[in-house]
Design an enzyme around this catalytic site. Structure first.
Site, PDB file in Angstrom:
ATOM      1  N   LEU A  15      20.135 -15.517  12.348  1.00  0.00           N
ATOM      2  CA  LEU A  15      20.721 -14.500  13.224  1.00  0.00           C
ATOM      3  C   LEU A  15      19.626 -13.826  14.061  1.00  0.00           C
ATOM      4  CD1 LEU A  15      23.454 -13.153  13.877  1.00  0.00           C
ATOM      5  CD2 LEU A  15      22.895 -11.394  12.194  1.00  0.00           C
ATOM      6  N   ASP A  16      18.438 -13.690  13.473  1.00  0.00           N
ATOM      7  CA  ASP A  16      17.304 -13.042  14.156  1.00  0.00           C
ATOM      8  C   ASP A  16      16.876 -13.760  15.433  1.00  0.00           C
ATOM      9  OD1 ASP A  16      16.585 -14.956  11.977  1.00  0.00           O
ATOM     10  OD2 ASP A  16      14.631 -14.851  12.953  1.00  0.00           O
TER      11      ASP A  16
ATOM     12  N   LYS B 229      16.650 -23.080   2.564  1.00  0.00           N
ATOM     13  CA  LYS B 229      16.377 -21.675   2.263  1.00  0.00           C
ATOM     14  C   LYS B 229      17.490 -21.086   1.398  1.00  0.00           C
ATOM     15  CE  LYS B 229      16.486 -17.026   3.640  1.00  0.00           C
ATOM     16  NZ  LYS B 229      16.139 -15.871   4.414  1.00  0.00           N
TER      17      LYS B 229
ATOM     18  N   LYS C 107      19.910 -24.936   4.965  1.00  0.00           N
ATOM     19  CA  LYS C 107      20.415 -25.155   3.598  1.00  0.00           C
ATOM     20  C   LYS C 107      19.303 -24.978   2.567  1.00  0.00           C
ATOM     21  CE  LYS C 107      21.605 -29.282   4.892  1.00  0.00           C
ATOM     22  NZ  LYS C 107      21.383 -29.197   6.340  1.00  0.00           N
TER      23      LYS C 107
ATOM     24  N   GLY D  98      23.515 -30.444  10.746  1.00  0.00           N
ATOM     25  CA  GLY D  98      22.325 -30.420   9.901  1.00  0.00           C
ATOM     26  C   GLY D  98      21.357 -29.325  10.320  1.00  0.00           C
ATOM     27  N   ASP D  99      20.316 -29.108   9.493  1.00  0.00           N
ATOM     28  CA  ASP D  99      19.267 -28.123   9.770  1.00  0.00           C
ATOM     29  C   ASP D  99      19.794 -26.702   9.901  1.00  0.00           C
ATOM     30  OD1 ASP D  99      17.475 -30.249   9.803  1.00  0.00           O
ATOM     31  OD2 ASP D  99      17.779 -30.587  11.953  1.00  0.00           O
TER      32      ASP D  99
ATOM     33  N   GLY E 116      15.380 -32.954   5.743  1.00  0.00           N
ATOM     34  CA  GLY E 116      14.149 -32.175   5.780  1.00  0.00           C
ATOM     35  C   GLY E 116      14.545 -30.732   5.548  1.00  0.00           C
ATOM     36  N   HIS E 117      14.298 -30.243   4.335  1.00  0.00           N
ATOM     37  CA  HIS E 117      14.705 -28.877   3.977  1.00  0.00           C
ATOM     38  C   HIS E 117      13.453 -28.015   3.809  1.00  0.00           C
ATOM     39  CE1 HIS E 117      18.603 -30.688   2.103  1.00  0.00           C
ATOM     40  NE2 HIS E 117      18.523 -30.855   3.397  1.00  0.00           N
TER      41      HIS E 117
ATOM     42  N   GLY F 179       9.885 -34.409  13.441  1.00  0.00           N
ATOM     43  CA  GLY F 179       9.157 -33.588  14.412  1.00  0.00           C
ATOM     44  C   GLY F 179       9.810 -33.570  15.792  1.00  0.00           C
TER      45      GLY F 179
ATOM     46  N   GLN G   3      22.159 -32.943   5.369  1.00  0.00           N
ATOM     47  CA  GLN G   3      22.803 -33.148   6.668  1.00  0.00           C
ATOM     48  C   GLN G   3      23.895 -32.087   6.906  1.00  0.00           C
ATOM     49  OE1 GLN G   3      22.338 -36.441   4.735  1.00  0.00           O
ATOM     50  NE2 GLN G   3      20.336 -36.119   5.625  1.00  0.00           N
TER      51      GLN G   3
HETATM   52  P1  GDP Z   1      18.029 -27.518   6.406  1.00  0.00           P
HETATM   53  O1  GDP Z   1      17.779 -28.949   6.725  1.00  0.00           O
HETATM   54  O2  GDP Z   1      19.466 -27.132   6.532  1.00  0.00           O
HETATM   55  O3  GDP Z   1      17.441 -27.096   5.085  1.00  0.00           O
HETATM   56  O4  GDP Z   1      17.261 -26.667   7.522  1.00  0.00           O
HETATM   57  P2  GDP Z   1      15.751 -26.929   8.017  1.00  0.00           P
HETATM   58  O5  GDP Z   1      14.836 -26.472   6.946  1.00  0.00           O
HETATM   59  O6  GDP Z   1      15.614 -28.301   8.540  1.00  0.00           O
HETATM   60  O7  GDP Z   1      15.704 -25.974   9.272  1.00  0.00           O
HETATM   61  C1  GDP Z   1      15.831 -24.601   9.166  1.00  0.00           C
HETATM   62  C2  GDP Z   1      14.528 -23.933   9.665  1.00  0.00           C
HETATM   63  O8  GDP Z   1      14.756 -22.565   9.940  1.00  0.00           O
HETATM   64  C3  GDP Z   1      13.415 -23.952   8.635  1.00  0.00           C
HETATM   65  O9  GDP Z   1      12.188 -24.050   9.303  1.00  0.00           O
HETATM   66  C4  GDP Z   1      13.539 -22.608   7.931  1.00  0.00           C
HETATM   67  O10 GDP Z   1      12.313 -22.126   7.410  1.00  0.00           O
HETATM   68  C5  GDP Z   1      13.994 -21.733   9.073  1.00  0.00           C
HETATM   69  N1  GDP Z   1      14.909 -20.650   8.703  1.00  0.00           N
HETATM   70  C6  GDP Z   1      15.837 -20.616   7.724  1.00  0.00           C
HETATM   71  N2  GDP Z   1      16.554 -19.468   7.784  1.00  0.00           N
HETATM   72  C7  GDP Z   1      16.041 -18.769   8.828  1.00  0.00           C
HETATM   73  C8  GDP Z   1      16.380 -17.505   9.431  1.00  0.00           C
HETATM   74  O11 GDP Z   1      17.306 -16.803   9.023  1.00  0.00           O
HETATM   75  N3  GDP Z   1      15.640 -17.132  10.520  1.00  0.00           N
HETATM   76  C9  GDP Z   1      14.631 -17.880  11.021  1.00  0.00           C
HETATM   77  N4  GDP Z   1      13.985 -17.425  12.075  1.00  0.00           N
HETATM   78  N5  GDP Z   1      14.292 -19.066  10.477  1.00  0.00           N
HETATM   79  C10 GDP Z   1      15.002 -19.505   9.418  1.00  0.00           C
HETATM   80  P1  IMO Z   2      19.039 -32.069   6.947  1.00  0.00           P
HETATM   81  O1  IMO Z   2      19.410 -32.320   5.511  1.00  0.00           O
HETATM   82  C1  IMO Z   2      19.635 -33.078  11.152  1.00  0.00           C
HETATM   83  C2  IMO Z   2      20.708 -37.216  12.089  1.00  0.00           C
HETATM   84  C3  IMO Z   2      19.697 -38.059  12.839  1.00  0.00           C
HETATM   85  C4  IMO Z   2      20.624 -38.955  13.643  1.00  0.00           C
HETATM   86  C5  IMO Z   2      21.765 -39.195  12.669  1.00  0.00           C
HETATM   87  C6  IMO Z   2      21.666 -40.524  11.926  1.00  0.00           C
HETATM   88  O2  IMO Z   2      17.627 -31.683   7.151  1.00  0.00           O
HETATM   89  O3  IMO Z   2      20.022 -31.150   7.594  1.00  0.00           O
HETATM   90  P2  IMO Z   2      20.134 -41.306   9.894  1.00  0.00           P
HETATM   91  O4  IMO Z   2      18.656 -41.422   9.774  1.00  0.00           O
HETATM   92  O5  IMO Z   2      20.741 -40.363   8.892  1.00  0.00           O
HETATM   93  O6  IMO Z   2      20.846 -42.623   9.915  1.00  0.00           O
HETATM   94  O7  IMO Z   2      20.367 -40.664  11.353  1.00  0.00           O
HETATM   95  O8  IMO Z   2      21.736 -38.128  11.736  1.00  0.00           O
HETATM   96  N1  IMO Z   2      20.216 -36.595  10.840  1.00  0.00           N
HETATM   97  C7  IMO Z   2      19.938 -35.298  10.703  1.00  0.00           C
HETATM   98  N2  IMO Z   2      19.956 -34.300  11.613  1.00  0.00           N
HETATM   99  N3  IMO Z   2      19.340 -32.800   9.865  1.00  0.00           N
HETATM  100  C8  IMO Z   2      19.336 -33.782   8.941  1.00  0.00           C
HETATM  101  O9  IMO Z   2      19.159 -33.534   7.623  1.00  0.00           O
HETATM  102  C9  IMO Z   2      19.611 -35.106   9.343  1.00  0.00           C
HETATM  103  N4  IMO Z   2      19.668 -36.298   8.713  1.00  0.00           N
HETATM  104  C10 IMO Z   2      20.056 -37.193   9.623  1.00  0.00           C
HETATM  105  O10 IMO Z   2      18.879 -37.269  13.652  1.00  0.00           O
HETATM  106  O11 IMO Z   2      21.147 -38.240  14.731  1.00  0.00           O
HETATM  107 MG    MG Z   3      16.605 -30.113   7.978  1.00  0.00          MG
END
Ligand code: GDP
Ligand code: IMO
Ligand code: MG
Length: 429
Positions: free
Chosen positions: A332-333, A18, A16, A12-13, A40-41, A302, A224
């Site tokens: 990558l940065d 962006k 996606k 996850g994170d 959390g996107h 958080g 995720q």
């Molecule tokens: P998601 O859950 O897959 O949508 O990812 P999140 O939004 O939770 O986490 C990605 C974080 O990295 C966010 O704060 C974005 O603004 C940031 N982000 C996305 N692409 C880039 C990148 O290429 N470089 C940097 N430095 N930050 C990025």
């Molecule tokens: P995005 O869409 C990162 C993780 C939780 C925990 C496990 C189970 O932003 O990538 P849950 O509440 O789903 O039962 O928790 O999954 N988890 C994530 N980790 N990004 C997410 O979503 C996540 N959604 C759930 O931290 O380890």
């Molecule tokens: Mg996220």
């Protein structure tokens, strides 16, 4: 026509949100197919940051339709709050958000129970987001869940709520020694959410299939990541849904024949939030450095994210279970300042090398990553707009990832903003 599924390939994170925002420009509809408010996107537009939990980030683009599919579990309190938050930032909701009538609702007792259950696991806790995800999906499969359409029929809602509260209150009061939940409060609160949302509720499978038949471009947004998948992730340290590409079909009511491509979003290193195995995790000091540089803190809770080297074993697993057609490499940065960069190419286990991600967690824990080292580029790449302008060593790193994963790279992200994106191949045509 291009119908494209976008999924996370790690824990996850991956960025996606962006990538969906970038691709949404060329799409007509953006549809979420699983997960809930655990997601959390983050999307950055100019100087403004938007965080999405349930609503597809495509809502930022005027003229696009967004769908929350039947596979998503919906916390209506969160959904209404998210709509208000976005309205406060100037987003217009005008017949551009559709919610599946079959989607299951996350109720207040799901959240409470999720938090109690995870805490009681003690050392074995999963570190869930506490958003009631596992408990909602459990009720869905136990056939006692409450769907969006049930809420819109007062008698059905009241009846289902009574049945559920009888069991949940018994559990809360008698087993967990907590206060029970009163029906009246929930009934009133949820019926008022129903009023607010009812115009969005529809048969989204029909809406999507009609759009596809008309030749519109649909983007399927995963939440995720693959290693959090209930079937293919690091079970039991996973979420309760299937974040893999196949779930776009079951989570939206569209057939596999309608999907043309699957894009895997992959961070240039690895992060994980919550508990569970993480073979390439950095040492604490270096982890803190990358965490600060990459701003690796959960967008939903958080919590600090755990950080580690790129792990080709897990992403190869993601390439296979998702049938990835290409990759978007993000952040990558964040590696700009590093002298040397490691890539995990395999796992050493009992004298042999494992190429596939092991199903048994004890085996994962016994594995030692096998690293390959490449030289860092030591240059600021955050303003690069064209692949050719990337430093040679950054290109070498990307080429090596592509080679190890046997998958082409179509997008590279070098910063959170829209213009910090290098497109190698147009995915929506
Ligand atoms: P998601 O859950 O897959 O949508 O990812 P999140 O939004 O939770 O986490 C990605 C974080 O990295 C966010 O704060 C974005 O603004 C940031 N982000 C996305 N692409 C880039 C990148 O290429 N470089 C940097 N430095 N930050 C990025
Ligand atoms: P995005 O869409 C990162 C993780 C939780 C925990 C496990 C189970 O932003 O990538 P849950 O509440 O789903 O039962 O928790 O999954 N988890 C994530 N980790 N990004 C997410 O979503 C996540 N959604 C759930 O931290 O380890
Ligand atoms: Mg996220």
């Amino acid at each position: 026509m291009s119908n494209l599924v976008v999924v996370g390939t790690q824990w996850g994170d991956e960025g996606k949100g962006k990538i969906i925002d970038i691709l949404a420009e060329g799409a007509d509809i953006i549809a979420r197919f699983q997960g809930g408010a655990n997601a959390g996107h983050t999307v950055v537009v100019g100087e403004e940051e938007f965080i999405f939990h349930l609503i597809p980030s495509g809502i930022l683009r005027a003229g696009k339709q967004c769908v929350i599919g039947n596979g998503v579990v919906i916390d209506l309190k969160d959904l209404v709050e998210e709509m208000d938050y976005l309205k406060g930032k100037g987003v217009k909701f005008d017949k551009n958000l559709f919610v599946s009538e079959n989607a299951h609702l996350t109720m207040p007792y799901h959240k409470i129970l999720d938090q109690i259950i995870d805490k009681r696991r003690g050392k074995g806790r999963l570190g869930t987001t506490g958003r009631g995800i596992g408990t909602t999906y459990s009720d869905k499969t136990a056939r006692v869940g409450i769907r969006m359409i049930d809420l819109l029929n007062k008698e059905t809602f009241q009846h289902k709520l009574e049945i559920n509260l009888e069991e949940k209150n018994y559990l809360l009061e008698k087993f967990y020694n907590r206060d029970g939940i009163s029906k009246e409060g929930i009934l009133e609160e949820y019926l008022s959410y129903g009023e607010k949302i009812k115009d969005c509720v529809t048969n989204t499978s029909r809406l999507l299939n009609q759009a596809i038949d008309e030749g519109k471009n649909v983007l399927f947004e995963g939440a995720q990541g693959t290693l959090l998948d209930i079937d293919f992730g690091t079970y039991p340290y996973v979420t309760a849904s299937n974040p893999i590409a196949g779930a776009a079909c079951t989570g939206l009511g569209i057939g596999p024949t309608k999907i043309e491509a699957v894009l895997g979003v992959t961070k240039a290193y690895t992060t994980r939030v919550g508990e569970g195995p993480f073979p390439t995790q950095f040492s604490p000091e270096f982890e803190e450095e990358i965490r600060l540089h990459g701003k690796e803190y959960g967008a939903t809770t958080g919590r600090p994210r755990r950080c580690g080297w790129f792990d080709a074993v897990i992403v190869r697993h993601a390439v296979r279970v998702n049938g990835l057609s290409s990759l978007a490499i993000t952040k990558l940065d964040v590696l700009d300042d590093l002298e040397k960069i490691k890539i995990c190419v395999g796992y050493k286990h009992q004298g042999g090398i494992l190429e596939d991600f092991p199903a048994l967690l004890q085996v994962v824990q016994q594995c030692e990553p096998v690293y390959e080292e490449v030289e860092g580029w030591k240059e600021d790449i955050s303003r690069v707009k064209d692949y050719q302008q990337l430093p040679q060593k950054a290109k070498r790193y990307l080429e090596r990832l592509s080679e190890l994963l046997n998958t082409e790279i179509s997008l590279i992200s070098v910063g959170p903003k829209r213009d910090q994106t290098i497109t190698l191949k147009d995915l929506i045509v």
